[in-house]
Design an enzyme around this catalytic site. Structure first.
Site, PDB file in Angstrom:
ATOM      1  N   MET A 287      92.953  -6.913  51.300  1.00 32.32           N
ATOM      2  CA  MET A 287      92.998  -6.824  52.559  1.00 32.32           C
ATOM      3  C   MET A 287      93.965  -7.912  53.362  1.00 32.32           C
ATOM      4  O   MET A 287      93.202  -8.733  53.924  1.00 32.32           O
ATOM      5  CB  MET A 287      91.417  -6.869  53.024  1.00 32.32           C
ATOM      6  CG  MET A 287      90.738  -5.769  52.441  1.00 32.32           C
ATOM      7  SD  MET A 287      91.346  -4.026  52.712  1.00 32.32           S
ATOM      8  CE  MET A 287      90.239  -3.824  54.173  1.00 32.32           C
ATOM      9  N   ARG A 288      94.993  -7.914  53.110  1.00 29.65           N
ATOM     10  CA  ARG A 288      95.769  -8.933  53.801  1.00 29.65           C
ATOM     11  C   ARG A 288      97.015  -8.254  54.386  1.00 29.65           C
ATOM     12  O   ARG A 288      97.426  -7.214  53.620  1.00 29.65           O
ATOM     13  CB  ARG A 288      96.194  -9.852  52.842  1.00 29.65           C
ATOM     14  CG  ARG A 288      95.323 -10.722  52.244  1.00 29.65           C
ATOM     15  CD  ARG A 288      94.968 -11.891  53.303  1.00 29.65           C
ATOM     16  NE  ARG A 288      96.110 -12.611  53.621  1.00 29.65           N
ATOM     17  CZ  ARG A 288      96.014 -13.478  54.770  1.00 29.65           C
ATOM     18  NH1 ARG A 288      94.696 -13.822  55.274  1.00 29.65           N
ATOM     19  NH2 ARG A 288      96.967 -14.270  55.141  1.00 29.65           N
TER      20      ARG A 288
ATOM     21  N   ASN B  31     100.470   0.849  48.092  1.00 36.04           N
ATOM     22  CA  ASN B  31      99.373   0.760  48.594  1.00 36.04           C
ATOM     23  C   ASN B  31      98.298   1.880  48.543  1.00 36.04           C
ATOM     24  O   ASN B  31      99.032   2.991  48.529  1.00 36.04           O
ATOM     25  CB  ASN B  31      99.209   0.147  50.081  1.00 36.04           C
ATOM     26  CG  ASN B  31      98.205   0.260  50.733  1.00 36.04           C
ATOM     27  OD1 ASN B  31      97.054  -0.719  50.234  1.00 36.04           O
ATOM     28  ND2 ASN B  31      97.959   0.302  51.914  1.00 36.04           N
TER      29      ASN B  31
ATOM     30  N   SER C  13      87.379  -1.144  42.326  1.00 41.01           N
ATOM     31  CA  SER C  13      87.162   0.266  41.754  1.00 41.01           C
ATOM     32  C   SER C  13      88.261   0.727  41.583  1.00 41.01           C
ATOM     33  O   SER C  13      88.645   1.468  40.529  1.00 41.01           O
ATOM     34  CB  SER C  13      86.015   1.097  42.441  1.00 41.01           C
ATOM     35  OG  SER C  13      86.487   1.374  43.827  1.00 41.01           O
TER      36      SER C  13
ATOM     37  N   THR D 118      85.928   8.631  45.309  1.00 42.31           N
ATOM     38  CA  THR D 118      86.058   9.260  43.884  1.00 42.31           C
ATOM     39  C   THR D 118      87.720   9.990  43.935  1.00 42.31           C
ATOM     40  O   THR D 118      88.012   9.840  42.704  1.00 42.31           O
ATOM     41  CB  THR D 118      85.166  10.552  43.915  1.00 42.31           C
ATOM     42  OG1 THR D 118      85.468  11.392  45.119  1.00 42.31           O
ATOM     43  CG2 THR D 118      83.785   9.751  43.839  1.00 42.31           C
TER      44      THR D 118
ATOM     45  N   HIS E  67      95.372   3.803  51.178  1.00 44.55           N
ATOM     46  CA  HIS E  67      94.793   3.588  52.491  1.00 44.55           C
ATOM     47  C   HIS E  67      93.922   4.896  52.467  1.00 44.55           C
ATOM     48  O   HIS E  67      94.173   5.957  52.135  1.00 44.55           O
ATOM     49  CB  HIS E  67      95.743   4.133  53.522  1.00 44.55           C
ATOM     50  CG  HIS E  67      95.274   3.594  54.772  1.00 44.55           C
ATOM     51  ND1 HIS E  67      94.718   2.364  55.143  1.00 44.55           N
ATOM     52  CD2 HIS E  67      94.918   4.357  55.643  1.00 44.55           C
ATOM     53  CE1 HIS E  67      94.359   2.602  56.358  1.00 44.55           C
ATOM     54  NE2 HIS E  67      94.482   3.797  56.774  1.00 44.55           N
TER      55      HIS E  67
ATOM     56  N   GLU F  63     106.091  -1.881  58.293  1.00 41.69           N
ATOM     57  CA  GLU F  63     105.107  -1.452  59.321  1.00 41.69           C
ATOM     58  C   GLU F  63     103.533  -1.048  58.749  1.00 41.69           C
ATOM     59  O   GLU F  63     103.812  -0.456  57.743  1.00 41.69           O
ATOM     60  CB  GLU F  63     105.493  -0.192  60.164  1.00 41.69           C
ATOM     61  CG  GLU F  63     104.894   0.034  61.457  1.00 41.69           C
ATOM     62  CD  GLU F  63     105.508   1.334  62.244  1.00 41.69           C
ATOM     63  OE1 GLU F  63     104.758   1.854  63.087  1.00 41.69           O
ATOM     64  OE2 GLU F  63     106.474   1.619  61.706  1.00 41.69           O
ATOM     65  N   LEU F  64     102.746  -1.496  59.008  1.00 38.78           N
ATOM     66  CA  LEU F  64     101.348  -1.371  58.588  1.00 38.78           C
ATOM     67  C   LEU F  64     101.034   0.018  58.161  1.00 38.78           C
ATOM     68  O   LEU F  64     100.923   0.709  59.153  1.00 38.78           O
ATOM     69  CB  LEU F  64     100.223  -2.109  59.101  1.00 38.78           C
ATOM     70  CG  LEU F  64      98.815  -2.233  58.745  1.00 38.78           C
ATOM     71  CD1 LEU F  64      98.983  -3.298  57.664  1.00 38.78           C
ATOM     72  CD2 LEU F  64      97.888  -2.499  59.777  1.00 38.78           C
ATOM     73  N   ASP F  65     100.682   0.213  56.884  1.00 35.25           N
ATOM     74  CA  ASP F  65     100.149   1.592  56.692  1.00 35.25           C
ATOM     75  C   ASP F  65     101.099   2.878  57.169  1.00 35.25           C
ATOM     76  O   ASP F  65     100.611   3.802  57.555  1.00 35.25           O
ATOM     77  CB  ASP F  65      98.523   1.925  57.181  1.00 35.25           C
ATOM     78  CG  ASP F  65      97.781   0.882  56.866  1.00 35.25           C
ATOM     79  OD1 ASP F  65      97.709   0.526  55.658  1.00 35.25           O
ATOM     80  OD2 ASP F  65      96.843   0.564  57.457  1.00 35.25           O
TER      81      ASP F  65
END
Ligand code: GAR
Length: 196
Positions: A97-98, A114, A13, A179, A116, A150-152
């Site tokens: 999602m990797r 990205n 989406s 939304t 999140h 580093e993730l997120d």
């Protein structure tokens, strides 16, 4: 042309919101930018059909077919650079999602985005909506950021907040957040295009 390659794993989406914004806001005419391809690591990602309906080239690269994370990320980068060339594409993670290797992230440094589903730096990782409800947060939201190893983490480009309502489930909160994701992600990408 400045090419954008979108990576998805699921419903797509956010990808669709970006494709619609690109058309509506005439990114091709204004920035000489276009989404040149959508790549999924899952063949069953519903977003693939949505992308094709919009006339976008799609490709599936199944991570399970690769012996290691490094091997998958190397193959992925090869496909992105091919489908996003000539030049250096902007790479947009939209529900991809990797976890990506430092080598991959470094290759796209400064041009890998990205989204999140939390107000980072709160709730990096998974199950963000349930964790926000469990923590008693009154606000939840989403963050667009540049990807770093580093993730997120990584510099924040845009955020939107929504209220957490008394009887929210993770699903009702996720829908409210989504939304807003559809608003801030295209806007953050457009801002990047204005700068490049
Ligand atoms: C979105 O809520 C996005 O923020 C989240 O997955 C959903 C994808 O929806 N991303 C992550 O959780 C990344 N860690 P979509 O496929 O409909 O865009």
């Amino acid at each position: 042309m400045k090419n954008i390659v979108i990576l998805i794993s699921g419903s797509g989406s956010n990808m669709l919101a970006i494709l619609k914004a690109a058309q509506r806001d005439r990114w091709a005419a204004k920035y000489r930018a276009r989404v040149s391809a959508v790549i999924s690591n899952r063949a069953d990602a519903a977003g693939l059909a949505l992308a094709r309906e919009q006339g976008i080239t799609t490709e599936v690269l199944d991570h399970k077919a690769y012996a290691s994370r490094d091997a998958f990320d190397a193959a992925l980068a090869q496909r992105i650079d091919h489908l996003g060339g000539p030049g250096e594409p902007l790479v947009v993670l939209a529900g991809f999602m990797r976890i990506l290797t430092p080598g991959f992230v470094g290759h796209y440094s400064g041009r890998l985005l990205n989204i999140h589903p939390s107000l980072l730096p709160a709730f990096a990782g998974l199950n963000t909506h349930q964790r926000a409800i469990d923590a008693g947060c009154q606000l939840a939201g989403a963050t667009v950021h540049l990807v770093t190893p580093e993730l997120d983490h990584g510099p924040i480009l845009a955020q939107a907040a929504v209220p957490v309502l008394p009887h929210d489930s993770a699903d009702t909160l996720a829908a409210r957040v989504l939304t807003q994701e559809h608003v801030i992600y295209p806007a953050a990408i457009e801002k990047m295009l204005q700068k490049t």
